[in-house]
Design a protein around this motif. Structure first.
Motif, PDB file in Angstrom:
ATOM      1  N   LYS A   6     -10.630   1.551  10.737  1.00 21.80           N
ATOM      2  CA  LYS A   6     -10.863   2.880  10.151  1.00 21.80           C
ATOM      3  C   LYS A   6     -10.484   4.008  11.098  1.00 21.80           C
ATOM      4  O   LYS A   6     -10.148   5.111  10.654  1.00 21.80           O
ATOM      5  N   LYS A   7     -10.504   3.747  12.410  1.00 26.50           N
ATOM      6  CA  LYS A   7     -10.135   4.780  13.378  1.00 26.50           C
ATOM      7  C   LYS A   7      -8.636   5.082  13.373  1.00 26.50           C
ATOM      8  O   LYS A   7      -8.198   6.083  13.935  1.00 26.50           O
ATOM      9  N   GLN A   8      -7.843   4.193  12.746  1.00 22.06           N
ATOM     10  CA  GLN A   8      -6.395   4.412  12.645  1.00 22.06           C
ATOM     11  C   GLN A   8      -6.024   5.278  11.443  1.00 22.06           C
ATOM     12  O   GLN A   8      -4.881   5.724  11.331  1.00 22.06           O
ATOM     13  N   LEU A   9      -6.981   5.527  10.551  1.00 24.03           N
ATOM     14  CA  LEU A   9      -6.687   6.271   9.330  1.00 24.03           C
ATOM     15  C   LEU A   9      -6.316   7.719   9.619  1.00 24.03           C
ATOM     16  O   LEU A   9      -6.895   8.359  10.495  1.00 24.03           O
ATOM     17  N   SER A  10      -5.349   8.219   8.841  1.00 21.13           N
ATOM     18  CA  SER A  10      -4.903   9.605   8.983  1.00 21.13           C
ATOM     19  C   SER A  10      -5.651  10.540   8.040  1.00 21.13           C
ATOM     20  O   SER A  10      -5.839  11.720   8.350  1.00 21.13           O
ATOM     21  N   ALA A  11      -6.051  10.017   6.874  1.00 19.77           N
ATOM     22  CA  ALA A  11      -6.737  10.849   5.878  1.00 19.77           C
ATOM     23  C   ALA A  11      -7.401   9.958   4.832  1.00 19.77           C
ATOM     24  O   ALA A  11      -7.064   8.780   4.707  1.00 19.77           O
ATOM     25  N   ILE A  12      -8.318  10.556   4.074  1.00 16.37           N
ATOM     26  CA  ILE A  12      -8.978   9.892   2.958  1.00 16.37           C
ATOM     27  C   ILE A  12      -8.584  10.618   1.680  1.00 16.37           C
ATOM     28  O   ILE A  12      -8.795  11.830   1.554  1.00 16.37           O
ATOM     29  N   ALA A  13      -7.991   9.888   0.725  1.00 10.76           N
ATOM     30  CA  ALA A  13      -7.648  10.460  -0.579  1.00 10.76           C
ATOM     31  C   ALA A  13      -8.617   9.911  -1.625  1.00 10.76           C
ATOM     32  O   ALA A  13      -9.011   8.749  -1.561  1.00 10.76           O
ATOM     33  N   PHE A  14      -9.002  10.743  -2.580  1.00 10.24           N
ATOM     34  CA  PHE A  14      -9.957  10.299  -3.597  1.00 10.24           C
ATOM     35  C   PHE A  14      -9.640  10.952  -4.940  1.00 10.24           C
ATOM     36  O   PHE A  14      -8.987  11.996  -5.001  1.00 10.24           O
ATOM     37  N   THR A  15     -10.091  10.324  -6.009  1.00 10.61           N
ATOM     38  CA  THR A  15      -9.917  10.876  -7.342  1.00 10.61           C
ATOM     39  C   THR A  15     -10.949  11.963  -7.593  1.00 10.61           C
ATOM     40  O   THR A  15     -12.153  11.695  -7.598  1.00 10.61           O
ATOM     41  N   ARG A  16     -10.470  13.172  -7.821  1.00  7.52           N
ATOM     42  CA  ARG A  16     -11.371  14.288  -8.140  1.00  7.52           C
ATOM     43  C   ARG A  16     -11.664  14.347  -9.646  1.00  7.52           C
ATOM     44  O   ARG A  16     -12.720  14.782 -10.070  1.00  7.52           O
ATOM     45  N   GLY A  17     -10.717  13.921 -10.462  1.00 11.66           N
ATOM     46  CA  GLY A  17     -10.845  13.942 -11.910  1.00 11.66           C
ATOM     47  C   GLY A  17      -9.482  13.711 -12.532  1.00 11.66           C
ATOM     48  O   GLY A  17      -8.498  13.556 -11.804  1.00 11.66           O
ATOM     49  N   PRO A  18      -9.389  13.648 -13.835  1.00 10.07           N
ATOM     50  CA  PRO A  18     -10.485  13.624 -14.795  1.00 10.07           C
ATOM     51  C   PRO A  18     -11.159  12.250 -14.841  1.00 10.07           C
ATOM     52  O   PRO A  18     -10.621  11.275 -14.318  1.00 10.07           O
ATOM     53  N   GLY A  19     -12.342  12.196 -15.477  1.00  6.54           N
ATOM     54  CA  GLY A  19     -13.049  10.928 -15.565  1.00  6.54           C
ATOM     55  C   GLY A  19     -14.514  11.148 -15.876  1.00  6.54           C
ATOM     56  O   GLY A  19     -14.934  12.245 -16.273  1.00  6.54           O
ATOM     57  N   LEU A  20     -15.294  10.106 -15.693  1.00  7.51           N
ATOM     58  CA  LEU A  20     -16.740  10.182 -15.916  1.00  7.51           C
ATOM     59  C   LEU A  20     -17.403  10.856 -14.713  1.00  7.51           C
ATOM     60  O   LEU A  20     -17.161  10.462 -13.573  1.00  7.51           O
ATOM     61  N   MET A  21     -18.233  11.841 -14.975  1.00  7.35           N
ATOM     62  CA  MET A  21     -18.810  12.639 -13.903  1.00  7.35           C
ATOM     63  C   MET A  21     -19.556  11.787 -12.868  1.00  7.35           C
ATOM     64  O   MET A  21     -19.342  11.918 -11.661  1.00  7.35           O
TER      65      MET A  21
END
Length: 340
Positions: free
Chosen positions: A73-88
């Motif tokens: 995990k220390k090698q990671l450059s960034a974290i991408a995630f789904t903001r939407g659309p979807g179930l809240m």
């Protein structure tokens, strides 16, 4: 050309699949998906149960994605995630985890539009498949969305048409439910359709102006037809299942292809790409490939693993945003409705 090695951890939790992936630049090192079986007994996704399952699954799924990729995990450059659309509730689980990990590792946070990700999945590096050239037409078809999008660039997309009511995936699944098929029923309609006569039962095609879609009327006509026939013959569905499925699938594909042909004619764009869970449907794939000879299209069809909800597609968007320095703040909020 990017000289720096960029490692993106991507998280997808928009509906009922918990997924994590690790990308090295535009190449997928791992893509782990935990499917929630609990919804099958209810015949559809139960939002509260989905969010609880995400909470249970997200840590082991992320751990497995990092392990398969052989990345610390220390090698990671960034974290991408789904903001939407979807179930809240589902979105909140993935977003909260991504924010915490980003903060703990002191690396950038990248928010991703789920529907953009379905389109940009075509740009995941793969020696066996080519990526479309801009501009191209994308037809995004899933359980919650049906859209035709003119893609000018990675983040310049224009919706030309979309469903006015039900999405195509919902039409497949609800039609399957009327036939007594278990959830998710769309793939079972596809499976049975391959052995049936698509012209056996002519279902009406809705008349909708422009490039928009409507599937609620078709769904209702299928309901009334089934009720009428089973009243005369209780074994009608069992005796004619393959023909019913083939006819339903044929009608839905005809609706999709008619709008796609119209969009190609209006825009003059002949590069056609599909995305979303329903793009795994064999009939749609076949119809799209046939369009190459009939209409002079160049078609792009993603691998099955990148059709349904998965984190690899979130990661490729994260990669392109990382290059452009498009990072999110920690007060970023999830959006159940989130236009491209």
């Amino acid at each position: 050309m990017v000289s720096k090695t960029i490692y993106i951890l991507a998280i997808e939790s928009s509906c009922d699949d918990t997924s994590a992936a690790v990308l090295c630049n535009d190449e997928v090192l791992s893509n782990v998906v935990a499917t929630q079986k609990i919804h099958e007994e209810f015949g559809g996704v139960v939002p509260e149960l989905a969010s609880r399952a995400h909470q249970k699954n997200i840590v082991p799924v992320v751990h497995r994605a990092l392990t398969i990729a052989n990345i610390d995990k220390k090698q990671l450059s960034a974290i991408a995630f789904t903001r939407g659309p979807g179930l809240m509730g589902s979105l909140l689980v993935g977003t909260s985890f991504a924010k915490s990990l980003s903060l703990g590792l002191n690396i950038p946070l990248i928010e991703v539009n789920h529907m953009q990700a379905h389109i940009l999945a075509h740009f995941i590096r793969d020696d066996k498949t080519e990526s479309p050239k801009f501009p191209f037409l994308a037809m995004t078809i899933s359980g919650g969305h049906t859209q035709i999008v003119l893609v000018h660039d990675y983040f310049n997309m224009e919706i030309l048409g979309e469903t006015l009511d039900d999405a195509v995936g919902e039409a497949f699944d609800k039609s399957a439910k009327l036939l007594g098929l278990p959830y998710p029923g769309g793939p079972l309609i596809d499976k049975n359709a391959q052995f049936g006569n698509p012209m056996a039962l002519p279902f009406p095609k809705p008349k909708v102006d422009g490039l928009n879609f409507s599937f609620s009327g078709l769904k209702t006509s299928i309901l009334y037809f089934i009720q009428k026939e089973t009243k005369k013959n209780p074994d009608f569905i069992q005796e004619n299942l393959k023909d019913i499925c083939a006819s339903i699938q044929y009608t839905i594909i005809e609706i999709l292809m008619a709008k796609l042909r119209k969009a190609a004619k209006q825009t003059g764009v002949t590069q056609i790409a599909i995305g979303g869970g329903v793009s795994a449907n064999s009939g749609i794939r076949k119809a799209l490939k046939e369009g190459e000879n009939k209409y002079g299209w160049t078609t792009f069809i993603p691998k099955f693993e990148y059709c349904t909800d998965n984190a690899a597609m979130i990661g490729i968007v994260g990669y392109f945003k990382y290059i452009q320095g498009r990072f999110a703040e920690y007060d970023v909020a999830v959006k159940a409705r989130y236009q491209i």
